[in-house]
Design a protein around this motif. Structure first.
Motif, PDB file in Angstrom:
ATOM      1  N   ASN A 132       0.789  -1.294  -0.170  1.00 46.18           N
ATOM      2  CA  ASN A 132       0.101   0.124   0.011  1.00 46.18           C
ATOM      3  C   ASN A 132       0.596   1.379  -0.123  1.00 46.18           C
ATOM      4  N   ALA A 133       0.269   2.411  -0.290  1.00 46.58           N
ATOM      5  CA  ALA A 133       1.035   3.467  -0.128  1.00 46.58           C
ATOM      6  C   ALA A 133      -0.072   4.752  -0.197  1.00 46.58           C
ATOM      7  N   PHE A 134       0.308   6.064   0.040  1.00 46.19           N
ATOM      8  CA  PHE A 134      -0.580   6.888   0.121  1.00 46.19           C
ATOM      9  C   PHE A 134       0.235   8.359   0.035  1.00 46.19           C
ATOM     10  N   ALA A 135      -0.382   9.389  -0.577  1.00 45.57           N
ATOM     11  CA  ALA A 135       0.152  10.684  -0.751  1.00 45.57           C
ATOM     12  C   ALA A 135      -0.685  11.668   0.156  1.00 45.57           C
ATOM     13  N   ALA A 136      -0.023  12.709   0.695  1.00 46.51           N
ATOM     14  CA  ALA A 136      -0.613  13.609   1.675  1.00 46.51           C
ATOM     15  C   ALA A 136       0.090  15.050   1.573  1.00 46.51           C
ATOM     16  N   GLY A 137      -0.643  16.137   1.903  1.00 45.71           N
ATOM     17  CA  GLY A 137      -0.137  17.491   1.721  1.00 45.71           C
ATOM     18  C   GLY A 137      -0.951  18.410   1.245  1.00 45.71           C
ATOM     19  N   GLU A 173      -2.709  16.441  -9.186  1.00 50.05           N
ATOM     20  CA  GLU A 173      -4.224  16.687  -9.747  1.00 50.05           C
ATOM     21  C   GLU A 173      -4.762  17.620  -8.419  1.00 50.05           C
ATOM     22  N   GLY A 174      -4.040  17.664  -7.309  1.00 49.59           N
ATOM     23  CA  GLY A 174      -4.558  18.203  -6.197  1.00 49.59           C
ATOM     24  C   GLY A 174      -5.664  17.426  -5.379  1.00 49.59           C
ATOM     25  N   ASP A 175      -5.583  16.151  -5.531  1.00 48.81           N
ATOM     26  CA  ASP A 175      -6.652  15.250  -5.019  1.00 48.81           C
ATOM     27  C   ASP A 175      -6.213  15.123  -3.124  1.00 48.81           C
ATOM     28  N   THR A 176      -5.293  15.353  -2.699  1.00 44.25           N
ATOM     29  CA  THR A 176      -4.992  15.428  -1.277  1.00 44.25           C
ATOM     30  C   THR A 176      -5.673  16.419  -0.898  1.00 44.25           C
ATOM     31  N   ALA A 244      -6.135   8.734 -11.228  1.00 46.10           N
ATOM     32  CA  ALA A 244      -4.778   8.426 -10.643  1.00 46.10           C
ATOM     33  C   ALA A 244      -4.369   7.095 -11.367  1.00 46.10           C
ATOM     34  N   ASP A 245      -4.998   6.136 -11.465  1.00 48.08           N
ATOM     35  CA  ASP A 245      -4.876   5.028 -12.432  1.00 48.08           C
ATOM     36  C   ASP A 245      -4.249   5.313 -13.798  1.00 48.08           C
ATOM     37  N   ALA A 246      -5.265   5.982 -14.443  1.00 41.53           N
ATOM     38  CA  ALA A 246      -4.935   6.374 -15.988  1.00 41.53           C
ATOM     39  C   ALA A 246      -3.771   7.323 -15.791  1.00 41.53           C
ATOM     40  N   ARG A 247      -3.558   8.124 -14.959  1.00 39.47           N
ATOM     41  CA  ARG A 247      -2.312   8.968 -15.047  1.00 39.47           C
ATOM     42  C   ARG A 247      -1.213   8.163 -14.992  1.00 39.47           C
ATOM     43  N   ALA A 248      -1.151   7.137 -14.106  1.00 41.51           N
ATOM     44  CA  ALA A 248       0.015   6.383 -13.674  1.00 41.51           C
ATOM     45  C   ALA A 248       0.414   5.551 -14.983  1.00 41.51           C
TER      46      ALA A 248
END
Length: 340
Positions: A132-137, A173-176, A244-248
């Motif tokens: 797993n992983a996550f982005a924050a900020g 994309e500014g999702d966080t 995010a899947d498509a961008r990856a």
């Protein structure tokens, strides 16, 4: 995968859902006013109209709770992504002393150059064996990418790159920032429901005051607004996961990078479910909605992530077998564990 088409569709769906979210707040204000107006007519023995500024006060108090709750919740998330990551048990990566973490930092630097952005702080969740992983900020200045030890141990370099590309998409994309703001707004909607419930509460002798009737009206309308807000927030989150899947796939130009990660997660979850009697392990609740894959058991309307099988099908264009997670140094074509 037609990743540009998927991206545009996800962005369009997000805008529609955000418009519905705004309409939900407006509908809540109107519903509270309507419920209190009806309550006033019921309790007023000789009804001769509403008091001065009746609707203005109702609207102001409702918005005060919604926006005040949003401010309280977002204020608790201040301090940057690193603070939130540490709450979840993460620490800074140690590239100088650990080869897997050196590889992780190298990939982050490569993706930052490709995305034309400042590299986020790299952190590791050392006690988490799942992938797993996550982005924050709130912005690039305080952005963090955190990866579990399980991802470092079980993913190949291409798969780790696909996983990180997914998290970079959330940052680009500014999702966080969007997720944290929507979480604050949902908390504000919940506070309206809480206001009504507190007005309905009985005292220590089991007696309720005259405010119980308007409190019941506020609680009923507030609960509908809160549930609608939760459902819309979850729907926005699901669309951002698809994006995010498509961008990856666009970043890496490989379906097998992120696709291999999701297939290994599927195999991992299937094995954990069998071993733990139907309950896969969960990470810290504060970051559940930010994870690559959430293990939280949620009803479909309130699920923050799309089903794994649907995400894999979108990446490959067809159903694919789950993979048994092995060492990250092994070939990606690991023996299938199950078929979606």
């Amino acid at each position: 995968m037609r990743f540009f088409e998927h991206q545009e569709n996800a962005r369009a769906q997000t805008l529609r859902l955000l418009a519905l979210f705004a309409l939900t707040v407006i509908a809540l204000v109107l519903a509270v006013n309507g419920a209190l107006a009806l309550t006033w007519r019921v309790v007023s023995p000789a009804w001769a109209g509403y008091p001065a500024y009746f609707f203005s006060v109702n609207t102001g108090v409702t918005l005060l709770f919604v926006l005040g709750g949003w401010w309280l919740e977002t204020s608790s998330l201040q301090g940057g992504g690193a603070r939130l990551a540490r709450r979840a048990g993460a620490r800074e990566a140690w590239p100088a002393s650990r080869l897997p973490e050196q590889r992780l930092c190298n990939i982050v630097s490569e993706l930052a150059i490709a995305a034309s952005m400042k590299p986020p702080q790299v952190m590791v969740l050392p006690r988490e064996d799942s992938i797993n992983a996550f982005a924050a900020g709130w912005s690039e200045r305080d952005a963090v990418v955190a990866v579990t030890q399980g991802a470092l141990d079980k993913l190949s370099r291409d798969e780790l790159q696909g996983l990180l590309a997914h998290e970079f998409s959330h940052l680009c994309e500014g999702d966080t920032r969007l997720n944290m703001r929507l979480a604050g707004m949902v908390f504000g909607l919940e506070m309206v429901f809480g206001l009504g419930r507190s007005l309905c509460a009985a005292d220590e002798h089991g007696r309720r005051s005259l405010l119980a009737l308007p409190g019941l009206a506020i609680m009923a309308t507030g609960s509908l607004g809160w549930l609608a807000g939760r459902a819309l927030k979850a729907a926005v989150s699901r669309q951002r996961e698809f994006l995010a899947d498509a961008r990856a796939v666009q970043f890496t130009r490989s379906k097998d990078g992120l696709g291999g990660v999701l297939r290994k997660v599927a195999g991992e979850q299937a094995r954990a479910t069998r071993q733990l009697g139907g309950h896969a392990p969960e990470l810290h609740p504060a970051v559940q909605h930010m994870l690559l894959v959430s293990a939280a058991r949620q009803q479909r309307w309130f699920a923050s992530h799309p089903p794994l099988a649907e995400r894999i099908r979108r990446i490959y264009g067809r159903p694919m077998a789950a993979l048994s997670p092995q060492s990250g140094d092994e070939d990606a074509a690991t023996r299938p564990a199950a078929l979606f």
